[in-house]
Design a protein around this motif. Sequence first.
Motif, PDB file in Angstrom:
ATOM      1  N   PRO A  39     -11.839  35.672 -39.890  1.00  0.00           N
ATOM      2  CA  PRO A  39     -11.394  34.954 -39.274  1.00  0.00           C
ATOM      3  C   PRO A  39      -9.963  34.663 -38.589  1.00  0.00           C
ATOM      4  CG  PRO A  39     -13.255  33.964 -40.015  1.00  0.00           C
ATOM      5  CD  PRO A  39     -13.173  35.411 -40.947  1.00  0.00           C
ATOM      6  N   LEU A  40      -9.626  34.974 -39.842  1.00  0.00           N
ATOM      7  CA  LEU A  40      -8.087  34.334 -40.010  1.00  0.00           C
ATOM      8  C   LEU A  40      -7.212  35.914 -39.361  1.00  0.00           C
ATOM      9  CD1 LEU A  40      -7.117  32.087 -43.069  1.00  0.00           C
ATOM     10  CD2 LEU A  40      -6.823  31.679 -40.670  1.00  0.00           C
ATOM     11  N   SER A  41      -7.908  36.845 -40.053  1.00  0.00           N
ATOM     12  CA  SER A  41      -7.386  38.368 -38.877  1.00  0.00           C
ATOM     13  C   SER A  41      -7.447  37.904 -37.858  1.00  0.00           C
ATOM     14  CB  SER A  41      -7.956  39.753 -40.258  1.00  0.00           C
ATOM     15  OG  SER A  41      -7.462  39.507 -41.719  1.00  0.00           O
ATOM     16  N   THR A  42      -8.537  38.059 -37.771  1.00  0.00           N
ATOM     17  CA  THR A  42      -8.791  37.716 -35.972  1.00  0.00           C
ATOM     18  C   THR A  42      -8.173  37.609 -35.398  1.00  0.00           C
ATOM     19  OG1 THR A  42     -10.991  38.120 -36.264  1.00  0.00           O
ATOM     20  CG2 THR A  42     -10.703  37.624 -34.065  1.00  0.00           C
ATOM     21  N   ALA A  43      -8.075  35.446 -35.614  1.00  0.00           N
ATOM     22  CA  ALA A  43      -6.669  34.164 -35.387  1.00  0.00           C
ATOM     23  C   ALA A  43      -5.189  35.112 -35.425  1.00  0.00           C
ATOM     24  CB  ALA A  43      -6.520  33.484 -35.994  1.00  0.00           C
ATOM     25  N   LEU A  44      -5.032  35.910 -35.889  1.00  0.00           N
ATOM     26  CA  LEU A  44      -3.296  36.185 -36.686  1.00  0.00           C
ATOM     27  C   LEU A  44      -3.759  37.533 -35.009  1.00  0.00           C
ATOM     28  CD1 LEU A  44      -1.172  37.069 -37.465  1.00  0.00           C
ATOM     29  CD2 LEU A  44      -1.550  38.883 -39.397  1.00  0.00           C
ATOM     30  N   GLU A  45      -4.331  38.825 -34.926  1.00  0.00           N
ATOM     31  CA  GLU A  45      -4.063  39.239 -34.118  1.00  0.00           C
ATOM     32  C   GLU A  45      -4.180  38.406 -32.637  1.00  0.00           C
ATOM     33  OE1 GLU A  45      -7.611  42.004 -34.137  1.00  0.00           O
ATOM     34  OE2 GLU A  45      -7.462  42.343 -36.064  1.00  0.00           O
ATOM     35  N   GLN A  46      -4.633  37.272 -32.232  1.00  0.00           N
ATOM     36  CA  GLN A  46      -4.965  36.776 -31.452  1.00  0.00           C
ATOM     37  C   GLN A  46      -3.093  36.275 -31.025  1.00  0.00           C
ATOM     38  OE1 GLN A  46      -6.889  36.416 -28.427  1.00  0.00           O
ATOM     39  NE2 GLN A  46      -7.975  37.672 -29.580  1.00  0.00           N
ATOM     40  N   ILE A  47      -2.853  35.750 -32.452  1.00  0.00           N
ATOM     41  CA  ILE A  47      -1.287  34.994 -32.224  1.00  0.00           C
ATOM     42  C   ILE A  47      -0.287  36.071 -31.619  1.00  0.00           C
ATOM     43  CG2 ILE A  47      -0.151  33.686 -33.162  1.00  0.00           C
ATOM     44  CD1 ILE A  47      -2.193  32.368 -34.628  1.00  0.00           C
ATOM     45  N   GLN A  48      -0.334  37.484 -32.315  1.00  0.00           N
ATOM     46  CA  GLN A  48       0.634  38.714 -31.993  1.00  0.00           C
ATOM     47  C   GLN A  48       0.616  39.531 -30.845  1.00  0.00           C
ATOM     48  OE1 GLN A  48      -0.740  41.659 -35.234  1.00  0.00           O
ATOM     49  NE2 GLN A  48       0.495  40.583 -36.454  1.00  0.00           N
ATOM     50  N   THR A  49      -1.067  38.852 -29.938  1.00  0.00           N
ATOM     51  CA  THR A  49      -0.815  39.123 -28.719  1.00  0.00           C
ATOM     52  C   THR A  49      -0.585  38.317 -27.882  1.00  0.00           C
ATOM     53  OG1 THR A  49      -3.261  40.464 -29.516  1.00  0.00           O
ATOM     54  CG2 THR A  49      -2.000  39.816 -27.263  1.00  0.00           C
ATOM     55  N   LEU A  50      -0.168  37.097 -28.366  1.00  0.00           N
ATOM     56  CA  LEU A  50       0.521  35.688 -27.384  1.00  0.00           C
ATOM     57  C   LEU A  50       1.365  35.922 -27.754  1.00  0.00           C
ATOM     58  CD1 LEU A  50       0.407  33.111 -25.947  1.00  0.00           C
ATOM     59  CD2 LEU A  50       0.198  31.579 -27.764  1.00  0.00           C
ATOM     60  N   ALA A  51       2.379  36.384 -29.003  1.00  0.00           N
ATOM     61  CA  ALA A  51       3.655  36.068 -29.251  1.00  0.00           C
ATOM     62  C   ALA A  51       4.361  37.486 -28.446  1.00  0.00           C
ATOM     63  CB  ALA A  51       4.361  36.598 -30.920  1.00  0.00           C
ATOM     64  N   SER A  52       3.733  38.574 -28.324  1.00  0.00           N
ATOM     65  CA  SER A  52       3.676  39.954 -27.573  1.00  0.00           C
ATOM     66  C   SER A  52       4.233  39.542 -25.364  1.00  0.00           C
ATOM     67  CB  SER A  52       3.672  41.254 -27.070  1.00  0.00           C
ATOM     68  OG  SER A  52       1.781  40.573 -27.632  1.00  0.00           O
ATOM     69  N   THR A  53       3.035  39.328 -25.438  1.00  0.00           N
ATOM     70  CA  THR A  53       2.968  39.436 -24.089  1.00  0.00           C
ATOM     71  C   THR A  53       3.464  37.529 -23.638  1.00  0.00           C
ATOM     72  OG1 THR A  53       0.805  38.687 -24.236  1.00  0.00           O
ATOM     73  CG2 THR A  53       1.155  40.650 -24.139  1.00  0.00           C
ATOM     74  N   GLY A  54       3.531  36.266 -24.307  1.00  0.00           N
ATOM     75  CA  GLY A  54       3.311  35.634 -23.840  1.00  0.00           C
ATOM     76  C   GLY A  54       2.439  34.477 -23.399  1.00  0.00           C
ATOM     77  N   GLN A  55       0.936  35.172 -23.150  1.00  0.00           N
ATOM     78  CA  GLN A  55       0.695  34.288 -22.545  1.00  0.00           C
ATOM     79  C   GLN A  55      -1.022  34.894 -23.116  1.00  0.00           C
ATOM     80  OE1 GLN A  55       0.004  35.781 -18.213  1.00  0.00           O
ATOM     81  NE2 GLN A  55       0.394  38.364 -19.462  1.00  0.00           N
ATOM     82  N   ILE A  56      -1.780  33.867 -22.922  1.00  0.00           N
ATOM     83  CA  ILE A  56      -3.597  34.282 -23.325  1.00  0.00           C
ATOM     84  C   ILE A  56      -4.096  33.433 -22.203  1.00  0.00           C
ATOM     85  CG2 ILE A  56      -3.363  32.209 -25.101  1.00  0.00           C
ATOM     86  CD1 ILE A  56      -4.919  33.231 -26.543  1.00  0.00           C
ATOM     87  N   ASP A  57      -5.757  34.244 -22.098  1.00  0.00           N
ATOM     88  CA  ASP A  57      -6.350  34.584 -21.473  1.00  0.00           C
ATOM     89  C   ASP A  57      -7.027  33.153 -22.140  1.00  0.00           C
ATOM     90  OD1 ASP A  57      -7.876  36.022 -23.157  1.00  0.00           O
ATOM     91  OD2 ASP A  57      -8.398  37.436 -21.913  1.00  0.00           O
ATOM     92  N   ARG A  58      -8.252  32.917 -21.263  1.00  0.00           N
ATOM     93  CA  ARG A  58      -9.636  31.688 -21.707  1.00  0.00           C
ATOM     94  C   ARG A  58     -10.234  32.111 -22.788  1.00  0.00           C
ATOM     95  NH1 ARG A  58     -10.398  26.852 -19.063  1.00  0.00           N
ATOM     96  NH2 ARG A  58      -9.482  27.544 -17.287  1.00  0.00           N
ATOM     97  N   ARG A  62     -10.607  30.713 -27.193  1.00  0.00           N
ATOM     98  CA  ARG A  62     -11.818  30.101 -27.085  1.00  0.00           C
ATOM     99  C   ARG A  62     -11.779  31.248 -28.128  1.00  0.00           C
ATOM    100  NH1 ARG A  62     -14.319  30.431 -21.767  1.00  0.00           N
ATOM    101  NH2 ARG A  62     -14.596  32.414 -22.523  1.00  0.00           N
ATOM    102  N   LEU A  63     -11.753  32.326 -28.430  1.00  0.00           N
ATOM    103  CA  LEU A  63     -11.449  33.442 -29.611  1.00  0.00           C
ATOM    104  C   LEU A  63     -11.071  33.125 -30.397  1.00  0.00           C
ATOM    105  CD1 LEU A  63     -13.113  36.008 -31.343  1.00  0.00           C
ATOM    106  CD2 LEU A  63     -11.682  37.222 -30.100  1.00  0.00           C
ATOM    107  N   LEU A  64      -9.422  32.331 -30.817  1.00  0.00           N
ATOM    108  CA  LEU A  64      -8.986  32.281 -31.565  1.00  0.00           C
ATOM    109  C   LEU A  64      -9.206  30.159 -32.041  1.00  0.00           C
ATOM    110  CD1 LEU A  64      -5.720  31.562 -32.700  1.00  0.00           C
ATOM    111  CD2 LEU A  64      -4.799  30.895 -31.059  1.00  0.00           C
ATOM    112  N   ARG A  65      -9.561  29.674 -30.897  1.00  0.00           N
ATOM    113  CA  ARG A  65     -10.734  28.919 -32.014  1.00  0.00           C
ATOM    114  C   ARG A  65     -11.193  28.497 -32.823  1.00  0.00           C
ATOM    115  NH1 ARG A  65     -12.193  23.045 -28.581  1.00  0.00           N
ATOM    116  NH2 ARG A  65     -13.103  21.985 -30.131  1.00  0.00           N
ATOM    117  N   ARG A  66     -12.408  29.875 -32.187  1.00  0.00           N
ATOM    118  CA  ARG A  66     -13.408  29.200 -32.947  1.00  0.00           C
ATOM    119  C   ARG A  66     -12.996  30.512 -34.293  1.00  0.00           C
ATOM    120  NH1 ARG A  66     -18.247  33.625 -31.987  1.00  0.00           N
ATOM    121  NH2 ARG A  66     -19.912  33.776 -33.410  1.00  0.00           N
ATOM    122  N   SER A  67     -12.121  31.353 -34.395  1.00  0.00           N
ATOM    123  CA  SER A  67     -11.654  31.962 -35.341  1.00  0.00           C
ATOM    124  C   SER A  67     -11.016  30.808 -36.421  1.00  0.00           C
ATOM    125  CB  SER A  67     -10.393  33.674 -35.439  1.00  0.00           C
ATOM    126  OG  SER A  67     -11.269  34.002 -34.513  1.00  0.00           O
TER     127      SER A  67
END
Length: 385
Positions: A39-58, A62-67
């Motif tokens: 789960p932490l690896s999945t969360a890290l992917e979401q954080i990296q996406t957020l850092a590179s794009t500056g945005q995260i969809d709903r 949800r996936l980040l919170r679940r991870s």
Amino acid sequence: MSTTPSSAPASAANDVMSEPTPVQWADIVQQLGAEIAGPLSTALEQIQTLASTGQIDRRGLRLLRRSVDDARTAGMLGQQLARLASGRLRLNRERQHLTQMLRSVLAQRSRETQSRGVQVRQSLQPVEIWADGSLLFALLNALMDWALSLTHSSVDLRLDLTPWPVKARLSCRFAHRALELMDDAAHGTADAGEPELDSLAWRLLEQTAITLGVLPLREQEAGITLLTLEFNQLVSEEAPQEPDSTHARLEAEAERLSGNSRPLAGCQLLIVCGNRELRAEAQAAVRHMGMLVDCVSDVAEAEQFCREGLPHALLFDAALSGDAMLHLVAGIQHEVPEFTFVEMFDGEHRTQLSTATHDGMARISRRHLPDALPSLLMFELGRRP
């Protein structure tokens, strides 16, 4: 000093099954690492996406919170398993009403089952056994954690007595595979190993049962799982009732607290307090107990938290007392009459157990948090049916 009542069985805690070998514990530790890292690896992917794009969809949110929640849950399970593996547990066998305790657990988790859309069907005979109360409570919660994480329909619970030899038998039955996959299982096309059943939640359930001296028997067939827990230390009808002395209970809980490693590991405490310093002092007081501690700053946030699932105890700042808090307390007590509430005062106030107050709520002052809050929580959580 913890004692065993004269009428209680004198057999050892682990007289049903042997303790896990070092190799088995190594496997459990390896599984713990995997269930946290995934789960932490999945969360890290979401954080990296957020850092590179500056945005995260709903969906990504949800996936980040679940991870994060999954990793946190795995860590909590590891904490409880470490307590069982420590070898420092000192079981305090007392007369326990198994049926009442199970109903209390189900009532506390009713919001969770409703939010998941899971129906829990019960057929429970009245049964009393000799057991350690806190460990029995942990076992029943571990059973529900495991079943609710896997079921695709409902959970059927049955508690009865075997004819001879007389034992209490708690069975839990649920479908661990979706209905549309049942035909695949019948034709042998599904995964025969059922690896999801051997999750970390199952490891905790199994090891808690073994420590308590309970035999866990698990069967799977065609997508249906049946787990049976056998309790062989029943209370006979002529067994005398143990005296209910508050002083004796407090001594017993203090003794258990001093001898156990992280005695309330796995129990969830919600702290409701807007004062950052007071909140930090409350957290520090229970840090060594192994509890899962969550904090919110006001009653509205507490209501939202409890709507998603009740904690085991709620500690709140007396400054937040008012209509909103009374409404929250009344709602929880309606579902779980024996729920643990502790009101803390920033000023002077004597420590009171729930058994000594008119509203069934424990109370404590800020200056007594370090020395009295752990024992207070041990007593309050230990007195629940």
